[in-house]
Design a protein around this motif. Structure first.
Motif, short mmCIF file in Angstrom:
data_model
loop_
_atom_site.label_atom_id
_atom_site.label_comp_id
_atom_site.label_asym_id
_atom_site.label_seq_id
_atom_site.Cartn_x
_atom_site.Cartn_y
_atom_site.Cartn_z
N PRO A 357 0.81 -1.22 0.00
CA PRO A 357 0.00 0.00 0.00
C PRO A 357 0.85 1.28 0.00
O PRO A 357 0.30 2.35 0.22
CB PRO A 357 -0.76 -0.13 1.33
N TYR A 358 2.17 1.16 -0.29
CA TYR A 358 3.06 2.31 -0.13
C TYR A 358 3.23 3.16 -1.39
O TYR A 358 3.35 4.36 -1.32
CB TYR A 358 4.45 1.85 0.35
N TRP A 359 3.39 2.47 -2.54
CA TRP A 359 3.67 3.15 -3.81
C TRP A 359 4.87 4.09 -3.66
O TRP A 359 4.80 5.28 -3.89
CB TRP A 359 2.41 3.88 -4.34
N ARG A 360 6.00 3.48 -3.26
CA ARG A 360 7.24 4.24 -3.09
C ARG A 360 8.25 3.77 -4.13
O ARG A 360 8.85 2.70 -3.99
CB ARG A 360 7.83 4.01 -1.69
N SER A 361 8.45 4.56 -5.18
CA SER A 361 9.44 4.14 -6.19
C SER A 361 10.86 4.45 -5.73
O SER A 361 11.82 4.01 -6.34
CB SER A 361 9.14 4.76 -7.55
N GLN A 390 3.88 -9.00 3.52
CA GLN A 390 3.39 -8.06 2.52
C GLN A 390 1.89 -8.28 2.27
O GLN A 390 1.12 -7.35 2.09
CB GLN A 390 4.18 -8.19 1.22
N THR A 391 1.49 -9.55 2.28
CA THR A 391 0.07 -9.87 2.11
C THR A 391 -0.75 -9.29 3.26
O THR A 391 -1.82 -8.72 3.06
CB THR A 391 -0.12 -11.40 2.04
N ARG A 392 -0.23 -9.42 4.49
CA ARG A 392 -0.95 -8.87 5.65
C ARG A 392 -1.15 -7.36 5.48
O ARG A 392 -2.22 -6.82 5.80
CB ARG A 392 -0.17 -9.18 6.93
N MET A 398 -7.27 -3.45 2.90
CA MET A 398 -8.57 -3.85 2.35
C MET A 398 -9.64 -3.83 3.44
O MET A 398 -10.76 -3.35 3.24
CB MET A 398 -8.45 -5.28 1.83
N ASN A 399 -9.29 -4.36 4.60
CA ASN A 399 -10.24 -4.37 5.72
C ASN A 399 -10.62 -2.95 6.09
O ASN A 399 -11.78 -2.65 6.37
CB ASN A 399 -9.65 -5.10 6.93
N ALA A 400 -9.62 -2.05 6.08
CA ALA A 400 -9.89 -0.65 6.43
C ALA A 400 -10.80 -0.02 5.38
O ALA A 400 -11.72 0.73 5.71
CB ALA A 400 -8.58 0.12 6.54
N MET A 422 2.31 -21.24 3.76
CA MET A 422 0.85 -21.16 3.92
C MET A 422 0.47 -21.13 5.41
O MET A 422 -0.43 -20.40 5.81
CB MET A 422 0.17 -22.34 3.22
N GLN A 423 1.18 -21.94 6.23
CA GLN A 423 0.88 -21.91 7.67
C GLN A 423 1.25 -20.55 8.27
O GLN A 423 0.48 -19.98 9.05
CB GLN A 423 1.64 -23.04 8.39
N PHE A 424 2.41 -20.03 7.88
CA PHE A 424 2.82 -18.73 8.41
C PHE A 424 1.84 -17.64 7.95
O PHE A 424 1.54 -16.70 8.71
CB PHE A 424 4.25 -18.39 7.96
N GLN A 425 1.32 -17.79 6.72
CA GLN A 425 0.36 -16.81 6.23
C GLN A 425 -0.90 -16.79 7.11
O GLN A 425 -1.37 -15.72 7.51
CB GLN A 425 -0.03 -17.13 4.77
N ALA A 426 -1.41 -17.98 7.43
CA ALA A 426 -2.59 -18.06 8.30
C ALA A 426 -2.26 -17.46 9.67
O ALA A 426 -3.05 -16.71 10.25
CB ALA A 426 -3.05 -19.51 8.43
N ASP A 427 -1.07 -17.79 10.18
CA ASP A 427 -0.65 -17.30 11.50
C ASP A 427 -0.60 -15.77 11.54
O ASP A 427 -1.09 -15.14 12.47
CB ASP A 427 0.74 -17.84 11.86
#
Ligand SMILES: Nc1ncnc2c1ncn2[C@@H]1O[C@H](COP(=O)(O)OP(=O)(O)O)[C@@H](O)[C@H]1O
Ligand SMILES: O=P(O)(O)OC[C@H](O)CO
Length: 503
Positions: A357-361, A390-392, A398-400, A422-427
């Motif tokens: 969500p940064y858009w920092r070039s 990065q997904t979080r 998106m939630n906001a 995948m486990q770390f992603q869920a965590d």
């Protein structure tokens, strides 16, 4: 009676053709990688002729593997890496320059100049749904016209065509210089920074600000209708081409995210989280972009909010190809499993600046938290965790924006075979992560778009019926550790900022 629908999936690292049956199951796949060309720091190119040759070869290969005849294929759909930009001569079919890939940052200066024109950032965001960034096609077209000898004059004389990879593949599949169709769909057009999100037409004012003649731009048609037939001499000769979707929108469709509030995350070269927002065009207040999700024939346009992450799977490739630290992508999990955690190391892969969500070039990659304790296993973990962190960040945004926290996340793409990730992603998200039986949702989505147009599938309900769960990962990390890890990540991100100075 036709038994299959084909999809040509022209991705960042490879091109594949797949055949699906009526249940949405994979019948055959043929795939070829193409060269990644890095002429200088920040530049990424593809040889478009190599890509077209791979598309043709895989179409023939998939038919052969399925032992199928052309008559058994009801339709073909095209899906593609989005934004990647090509300009070619309509008479010879020769590109005037390599395709400039979505990750390429050479248009930094052009983008800054556009921002300084009347309306600046806000004008682009409101009209096109996109932040001003090097990611999108319009400024890449301008770069080619400004930098390739004679290109601007040839473009103004009407001799040159622009297209993303969908348009390039379709034009060649339908005859190239001999009557090839110059068409795109709104999902791809919505990534050029040249399309009005409301009207689904090219915006002449923006094209003119970028110095792009309208004659170069493809016709925008829906994502699901019969555009024409494959040229008779090619593999799949005579088969109707009836679907075009950018690859991330195709994956959203293939994942059956067909109602507002449903989201998927695709883990490929980069990661792309798309949230279906229905016929409502939501403008993000939190660094996401607004994009067309799909437009099926004459139905209303469906929009999405998207969190685009430039570098995820490509970080694993970088470890393999640039550092030689692993010999295959799968090996990273073996190393990561030798340790319990990241040992305090965080790797922020801002190789193309930072996207959502940064858009920092001005950002570039960093590894922080290094001590003598950190070993290969910790670094392997930090690499995988970077994808999940990065997904979080984009899911928090998106939630906001939507005000409704996501309950589960559907996943697909090359990295979802990695169990530890995948486990770390869920965590780290604190929500369940679900992988479908057919994880090739990109090609499947394009096949659905094409199959719906020719009546092979009757309605979107067929897509829902065909979707089935393969595996689910539930969160197991305690809240205190989750938030501590995430705080560290956020701190690491700040270390990437202000590295590249604007010219
Ligand atoms: N077992 C694995 N663990 C982690 N990453 C993987 C694994 N297998 C493949 N990848 C990564 O997945 C990516 C390929 O995914 P794919 O969906 O085919 O990409 P794309 O469509 O962007 O070309 C590569 O970047 C590769 O590094
Ligand atoms: O080809 P992929 O899967 O890396 O997807 C690339 C995206 O479409 C870029 O926006």
């Amino acid at each position: 009676m036709a038994s299959y629908v084909a999809a040509v999936d022209q991705g960042t690292t490879s091109t594949r053709t797949m055949l699906f049956d009526h249940s949405g199951s994979v019948v055959a796949v043929d795939q070829r990688e193409h060269e990644q060309i890095f002429p200088q720091a920040g530049w990424v190119e593809h040889d478009a002729e190599e890509i077209w040759s791979n598309a043709r070869a895989t179409a023939a290969g998939a038919l052969a593997k399925a032992d199928a005849t052309t008559a058994e294929v009801a339709a073909v759909g095209i899906t593609n890496q989005r934004e990647t930009t090509l300009v070619w001569d309509r008479r010879t079919g020769k590109p005037v320059y390599n395709a400039i890939v979505w990750q390429d940052t050479r248009t930094d200066r052009i983008v800054n100049e556009l921002g300084a024109l009347g309306g600046g950032q806000e004008r682009y965001r409101e009209k096109t749904g996109l932040p001003l960034a090097t990611y999108f096609s319009g400024p890449k077209v301008k770069w080619i016209l400004d930098n390739v000898d004679g290109a601007r004059q040839r473009a103004e004389a009407g001799d040159l065509l622009f297209g993303n990879m969908d348009t390039w593949v379709l034009w060649n599949m339908t005859g190239g210089p001999e009557g090839g169709l110059h068409i795109t769909d709104p999902t791809n057009a919505s990534r050029t920074m040249l399309m009005d999100l409301e009207t689904l037409q090219w915006d002449e004012g923006i094209a003119s600000d970028m110095g792009i003649p309208m004659s170069m731009l493809p016709q925008i048609r829906s994502s699901s209708e019969e555009y024409g037939k494959v040229r008779e001499r090619g593999a799949l000769g005579g088969v109707p081409i009836a679907g075009i979707l950018g690859d991330q929108q195709a994956a959203t469709f293939g994942q059956a995210c067909l109602s507002p509030g449903e989201a998927k995350n695709t883990y490929g070269t980069g990661n792309f989280v798309l949230l279906n927002t229905g016929t409502e065009k939501v403008l993000s207040q939190n660094g996401l972009l607004t994009t067309v999700c799909y437009k099926i024939g004459s139905n209303d346009t469906v929009y999405a909010l998207e969190g685009s992450i430039a570098v995820t799977g490509s970080l694993v490739q970088w470890l393999r190809d640039n550092l030689g630290m692993i010999s295959s992508a799968a090996e990273i999990e073996e190393h990561a499993r030798t340790v319990e955690d990241n040992g305090g190391a965080y790797f922020v892969p801002a190789f193309s600046g930072l996207f959502a969500p940064y858009w920092r070039s001005d950002a570039r990659g960093v590894i922080v938290g290094l001590t003598r304790y950190v070993n290969k296993g910790h670094l392997a973990r930090a690499v995988l965790e970077a994808t999940a962190f990065q997904t979080r960040e984009v899911i928090d945004a998106m939630n906001a924006d939507s005000g409704v926290p996501l309950k589960t996340l559907k996943v697909d793409g090359g990295m979802v075979v990695n169990d530890l990730l995948m486990q770390f992603q869920a965590d780290i998200l604190g929500v369940s992560v679900i992988r479908p039986v057919v994880a090739e949702t990109t090609a499947l989505g394009a096949a659905y778009a094409a199959g719906l147009a020719v009546g092979f599938w009757e309605s979107e309900e067929d897509i829902r019926t065909n979707w089935a769960k393969d595996k689910q990962w539930d969160p197991g990390m305690d809240d205190i550790r989750r938030e501590r890890e995430y705080r560290n990540w956020k701190k690491a991100v700040t270390k990437t900022f202000d590295w590249v100075e604007s010219e």
